[in-house]
Design a protein around this motif. Structure first.
Motif, short mmCIF file in Angstrom:
data_model
loop_
_atom_site.label_atom_id
_atom_site.label_comp_id
_atom_site.label_asym_id
_atom_site.label_seq_id
_atom_site.Cartn_x
_atom_site.Cartn_y
_atom_site.Cartn_z
N PRO A 265 -18.04 8.77 -71.67
CA PRO A 265 -18.80 7.59 -72.11
C PRO A 265 -19.77 7.09 -71.05
CG PRO A 265 -16.50 7.34 -72.70
CD PRO A 265 -16.60 8.59 -71.88
N SER A 266 -19.40 7.25 -69.75
CA SER A 266 -20.27 6.68 -68.71
C SER A 266 -21.63 7.39 -68.67
CB SER A 266 -19.58 6.74 -67.36
OG SER A 266 -19.46 8.09 -66.99
N LYS A 267 -21.69 8.61 -69.25
CA LYS A 267 -22.97 9.34 -69.25
C LYS A 267 -23.75 9.10 -70.53
CE LYS A 267 -21.76 13.02 -66.11
NZ LYS A 267 -20.74 14.03 -66.13
N SER A 268 -23.14 8.38 -71.48
CA SER A 268 -23.80 8.19 -72.77
C SER A 268 -24.95 7.18 -72.66
CB SER A 268 -22.77 7.69 -73.79
OG SER A 268 -23.41 7.28 -74.96
N LYS A 269 -26.01 7.44 -73.45
CA LYS A 269 -27.14 6.49 -73.46
C LYS A 269 -26.73 5.15 -74.07
CE LYS A 269 -30.79 9.93 -74.15
NZ LYS A 269 -31.61 10.51 -75.22
N LEU A 270 -25.57 5.15 -74.74
CA LEU A 270 -25.12 3.90 -75.37
C LEU A 270 -24.84 2.82 -74.32
CD1 LEU A 270 -22.68 5.37 -78.03
CD2 LEU A 270 -24.49 3.74 -78.54
N ILE A 271 -24.40 3.26 -73.14
CA ILE A 271 -23.98 2.27 -72.13
C ILE A 271 -25.18 1.45 -71.62
CG2 ILE A 271 -22.78 1.95 -69.90
CD1 ILE A 271 -20.96 2.87 -72.23
N PRO A 272 -26.25 2.11 -71.12
CA PRO A 272 -27.39 1.27 -70.69
C PRO A 272 -28.00 0.48 -71.85
CG PRO A 272 -27.93 3.63 -70.55
CD PRO A 272 -26.46 3.53 -70.80
N TYR A 273 -27.95 1.08 -73.06
CA TYR A 273 -28.56 0.39 -74.20
C TYR A 273 -27.81 -0.91 -74.48
CZ TYR A 273 -30.60 -0.48 -78.77
OH TYR A 273 -31.26 -1.07 -79.82
N TYR A 274 -26.50 -0.81 -74.68
CA TYR A 274 -25.75 -2.02 -75.05
C TYR A 274 -25.59 -2.98 -73.87
CZ TYR A 274 -25.19 -0.92 -79.90
OH TYR A 274 -25.47 -0.71 -81.21
N SER A 275 -25.72 -2.46 -72.63
CA SER A 275 -25.65 -3.37 -71.47
C SER A 275 -26.79 -4.39 -71.52
CB SER A 275 -25.76 -2.59 -70.16
OG SER A 275 -24.71 -1.70 -70.08
N HIS A 276 -27.84 -4.03 -72.24
CA HIS A 276 -28.97 -4.94 -72.37
C HIS A 276 -28.63 -6.15 -73.26
CE1 HIS A 276 -33.27 -5.64 -71.79
NE2 HIS A 276 -33.27 -6.15 -73.02
N TYR A 277 -27.66 -5.97 -74.14
CA TYR A 277 -27.34 -7.03 -75.11
C TYR A 277 -26.01 -7.74 -74.82
CZ TYR A 277 -30.97 -4.65 -77.79
OH TYR A 277 -32.16 -4.09 -78.19
N LEU A 278 -25.11 -7.02 -74.15
CA LEU A 278 -23.76 -7.58 -73.94
C LEU A 278 -23.56 -7.94 -72.47
CD1 LEU A 278 -21.78 -4.94 -76.07
CD2 LEU A 278 -22.37 -7.27 -76.75
N SER A 279 -22.66 -8.91 -72.21
CA SER A 279 -22.37 -9.31 -70.83
C SER A 279 -21.56 -8.20 -70.13
CB SER A 279 -21.56 -10.60 -70.82
OG SER A 279 -20.27 -10.32 -71.34
N GLU A 280 -21.42 -8.33 -68.83
CA GLU A 280 -20.68 -7.33 -68.07
C GLU A 280 -19.24 -7.23 -68.59
OE1 GLU A 280 -19.80 -6.80 -63.44
OE2 GLU A 280 -21.73 -7.75 -63.89
N GLU A 281 -18.66 -8.42 -68.81
CA GLU A 281 -17.27 -8.48 -69.31
C GLU A 281 -17.17 -7.78 -70.67
OE1 GLU A 281 -13.52 -9.04 -68.93
OE2 GLU A 281 -14.95 -9.50 -67.33
N GLU A 282 -18.14 -8.08 -71.55
CA GLU A 282 -18.12 -7.46 -72.88
C GLU A 282 -18.31 -5.95 -72.80
OE1 GLU A 282 -19.88 -10.92 -75.88
OE2 GLU A 282 -21.26 -9.92 -74.51
N MET A 283 -19.15 -5.52 -71.85
CA MET A 283 -19.37 -4.07 -71.72
C MET A 283 -18.10 -3.34 -71.28
SD MET A 283 -21.99 -2.89 -72.92
CE MET A 283 -21.92 -1.16 -72.51
N LYS A 284 -17.29 -4.03 -70.46
CA LYS A 284 -16.01 -3.42 -70.05
C LYS A 284 -15.16 -3.21 -71.30
CE LYS A 284 -15.40 -5.03 -65.36
NZ LYS A 284 -15.10 -6.30 -64.72
N LEU A 285 -15.13 -4.25 -72.13
CA LEU A 285 -14.34 -4.15 -73.38
C LEU A 285 -14.93 -3.10 -74.31
CD1 LEU A 285 -13.82 -7.99 -73.95
CD2 LEU A 285 -12.02 -6.32 -73.46
N TYR A 286 -16.26 -3.04 -74.34
CA TYR A 286 -16.95 -2.05 -75.19
C TYR A 286 -16.46 -0.65 -74.85
CZ TYR A 286 -20.94 0.45 -77.31
OH TYR A 286 -21.73 1.29 -78.06
#
Ligand SMILES: C[S@@+](CC[C@H](N)C(=O)[O-])C[C@H]1O[C@@H](n2cnc3c(N)ncnc32)[C@H](O)[C@@H]1O
Length: 670
Positions: free
Chosen positions: A6-27
């Motif tokens: 998952p850490s290499k997926s483009k989803l991570i930088p994309y959703y990091s733009h919309y979600l907080s750091e805490e939410e991204m951990k949960l994501y």
């Protein structure tokens, strides 16, 4: 998760733009975990008491197989809904839990339960249709939500289920057709130019989407995902929602939903219709509804992501891009609005993040149509498209493609009224649906045979479904109607009835026999004996003259012999003298509307093999594989043996062989 990081997926930088750091951990945490298994008890056409009894039986069955009782939860607000905390994969791989998984699969195929992801149950829950309402399910296949809608509107309502793909329409049809569904019409059309078949009270607009909320099931999305999917889906999603709003009655409600968390497919679409139709529609505030189902507010404002990890704040930034082809991927309407009223409404739409309810990701927005829609260019062109399309299709030449690709004959009004007379004469039905008279319904049943032939199957449709199927001479072609109603009666071709017009009631419609003379009362002991008869892969009926049967069921057998033989009966199990636990079982059985065939010297049930298997295990608290495996293995071995011997392959097309081939295929797939 082989080869997936998952850490290499483009989803991570994309959703990091919309979600907080805490939410991204949960994501990352939640989307990396497997999805818990969920199911709901099928209640269609049955009473609330049935659901309560069936739930109790299922809970007892499952809980006795769980060491940790917290692993099974009742789903809040979902009638008959349950969640297993162990993931679907754990259920399959753990030896003990696998028994639960196998039972769930068979109970699903046998029609006792529907395996459905929790968030997928939400749109019909929020839509909350009432009995008798008319509902359109615009993008319906494979149809788990359709079956919830059918339960809600009951047999006097109308559910029009549509999908653009014919093969998916067939999947939908096979999923629901074993239930009594005289209220169902299935069409195969583009929802964005859907015709005005009627004015709908409620509409489900579960649009095609990029599906990034299904990551827990579809792990390949981690690797494959790019924002291109959402950018190109926006337009069709918007058109389908606008068409839905046009087809909705004033005062009606539409549920817009996706299994994506991407703002382009969600708030951007809803924002656009709010801008277009301002005072005519409003987002419904659902915050007070279904407490316990957690959700986050919809977004007020957002940036739009590109294909290379960049984000745009407004359309002017897109206009500044040199590459015209790239520019064309974006639509001005995707960008947020400055209108505070619309922003406020958007917050009333609902985001279901996976960490809130341990589910998949989902978006739901409930919209009410409060007045007729004003003029709008896009809406007007959709209307014109739909009307042109209908006009073209009235000329049947234009719909030959549909006709050619449809493997089934079209449904047409029943031609020979002798058939109707024979049905009435034979069954003396006293009344039909909760309201309405069978005398009005029967003459308007449908058949698939060419007009001058006798129906081998008579399809039953309620009055609302009839209005649609018969609204014009070629309505089935004009509107690409794949299925209307469900099988009600099947021509009987047995030796005894060969010389006269004789029909038997088909399984979905067994309940029709409730108020006729064709009800048979037997003991619980005999019921279990006949269910067991079909489990060993041999004869599915019991013979009265067998010594063992005479000894055990003498009283039952004597009673059956006083009834008209060679006849179909609706089966009711007697509960007198039973303990509390068995009484609950018998109540549930009696609402399953199982029919039986009483021969000269034998009794058998009309029950699908998988339903028989699931029922036996549930009632006897036995593990499904223990009871089923030996019978299935025996049957499949016999089938292989027959195939080996049948060098000419003469039997290969028979119905039994087809289902056995399917079983052998299923076995291979597992
Ligand atoms: C998200 S799935 C629907 C799931 C379905 N509501 C359920 O609960 O089982 C979207 C469906 O839309 C269908 N579809 C795609 N484009 C469509 C269109 N223009 N009109 C109607 N259906 C469409 C797809 O074939 C797909 O089956």
């Amino acid at each position: 998760m082989n080869n997936i990081d998952p850490s290499k997926s483009k989803l991570i930088p994309y959703y990091s733009h919309y979600l907080s750091e805490e939410e991204m951990k949960l994501y990352v945490q939640y989307f990396s975990q497997d999805l818990p298994a969920a199911f709901r008890v099928n209640k269609h056409g049955k009473s609330d008491a049935f659901q309560a009894n069936m739930q109790q039986l299922l809970e007892t069955y499952f809980r006795s197989r769980l060491e940790d009782q917290t692993q099974m939860e009742k789903l809040p607000h979902v009638p008959g809904g349950y969640l297993f905390i162990p993931s679907r994969i754990q259920l399959r791989s753990n030896e003990k839990l696998n028994k639960i998984h196998k039972f769930l699969v068979v109970a699903n195929e046998g029609g006792l339960v529907t395996r459905q992801e929790f968030v997928s149950m939400l749109p019909p829950l929020f839509l909350n249709c009432s009995k008798g309402e008319k509902v359109l399910d615009m993008c319906a296949a494979p149809g788990s939500k359709t079956s919830q809608l059918m339960e809600q509107v009951g047999m006097t309502g109308l559910v029009v289920a549509n999908d653009l793909e014919l093969t998916r329409c067939h999947v939908l049809m096979h999923g629901v057709i074993s239930q009594p569904c005289p209220q169902l019409i299935i069409t195969n059309l583009d929802a964005s130019k859907y015709p005005k078949l009627t004015v709908f009270d409620k509409i489900l607009c579960d649009v095609p989407c990029s599906g990034d909320g299904t990551l827990r099931k579809a792990k390949e999305i981690w690797n494959k995902w790019s924002n291109a999917g959402s950018l190109c889906l926006f337009e069709i999603q918007l058109k389908v929602l606008i068409r839905g709003l046009q087809l909705l009655k004033v005062g009606g409600e539409i549920c817009y939903s996706t299994c994506s968390l991407n703002v382009i497919e969600n708030e951007a679409v809803v924002k656009t219709v709010l801008e277009k139709f301002g005072a005519s529609i409003e987002v419904i505030d659902c915050s007070g509804k279904f407490e316990g189902i957690k959700r986050a507010d919809g977004l007020r404002t957002w940036d739009i992501g590109g294909l290379n990890g960049e984000f745009y704040k407004n359309y002017e930034e897109i206009e500044a891009v040199q590459d015209e082809t790239y520019r064309k991927r974006f639509n001005k309407a995707m960008f947020p609005t400055q209108d505070a009223g619309i922003q406020e409404q958007l917050t009333k739409s609902m985001r279901f993040y996976p960490w809130l309810n341990n589910s998949g990701g989902f978006y739901v927005c409930m919209i009410k149509k409060v007045a007729e829609l004003p003029q709008d260019d896009l809406a007007d062109s959709l209307n014109a498209n739909a009307m042109n399309y209908e006009k073209l299709n009235e000329n049947t030449e234009f719909c030959m493609n549909f006709s050619k690709s449809m493997p089934l004959q079209p449904l047409k009004k029943i031609k020979k009224q002798e058939v109707v007379a024979a049905l009435q004469e034979k069954f003396h039905f006293r009344y039909f649906f909760e309201e309405g008279d069978l005398n009005d319904i029967l003459p308007n049943c449908a058949q698939r045979e060419l007009q001058d032939m006798e129906a081998t199957r008579v399809y039953l449709l309620n009055k609302e479904a009839q209005k649609i199927l018969y609204c014009s001479e070629n309505a089935y072609l004009t509107y690409h109607i794949v299925q209307a109603g469900c099988g009600g009666f099947e021509r009987h071709t047995g030796i005894i009835n060969q010389d006269k017009l004789s029909y038997r009631v088909e399984t979905p419609m067994n309940f029709l026999l409730n108020n006729t003379d064709f009800v048979m009362h037997i003991s619980y002991k005999l019921f279990l004996r006949v269910v067991r008869a079909g489990l060993n892969g041999d004869d599915e009926s019991i013979r009265f003259q067998d010594q063992e049967n005479i000894e055990q069921f003498g009283e039952d057998i004597e009673h059956l012999k006083t009834m008209q033989l060679h006849q179909m009966y609706l089966l009711k199990v007697k509960s007198e003298g039973l303990n509390e636990e068995d009484t609950i079982k018998v109540k549930a059985i009696n609402e399953l509307n199982i029919s039986s065939w009483l021969g000269g010297t034998s009794l058998g049930f009309h029950i699908k093999r998988k339903q028989r298997n699931a029922l036996w295990c549930l009632l006897m608290n036995e593990d499904i594989h223990e009871i089923v495996v030996s019978g299935e293995a025996k049957r499949k071995a016999a089938y292989r043996e027959r195939r080996k011997n049948d060098k000419n392959g003469k039997d290969a097309g028979s119905k039994d062989d087809k289902s056995e081939q399917q079983d052998v295929q299923e076995e291979k797939n597992e």
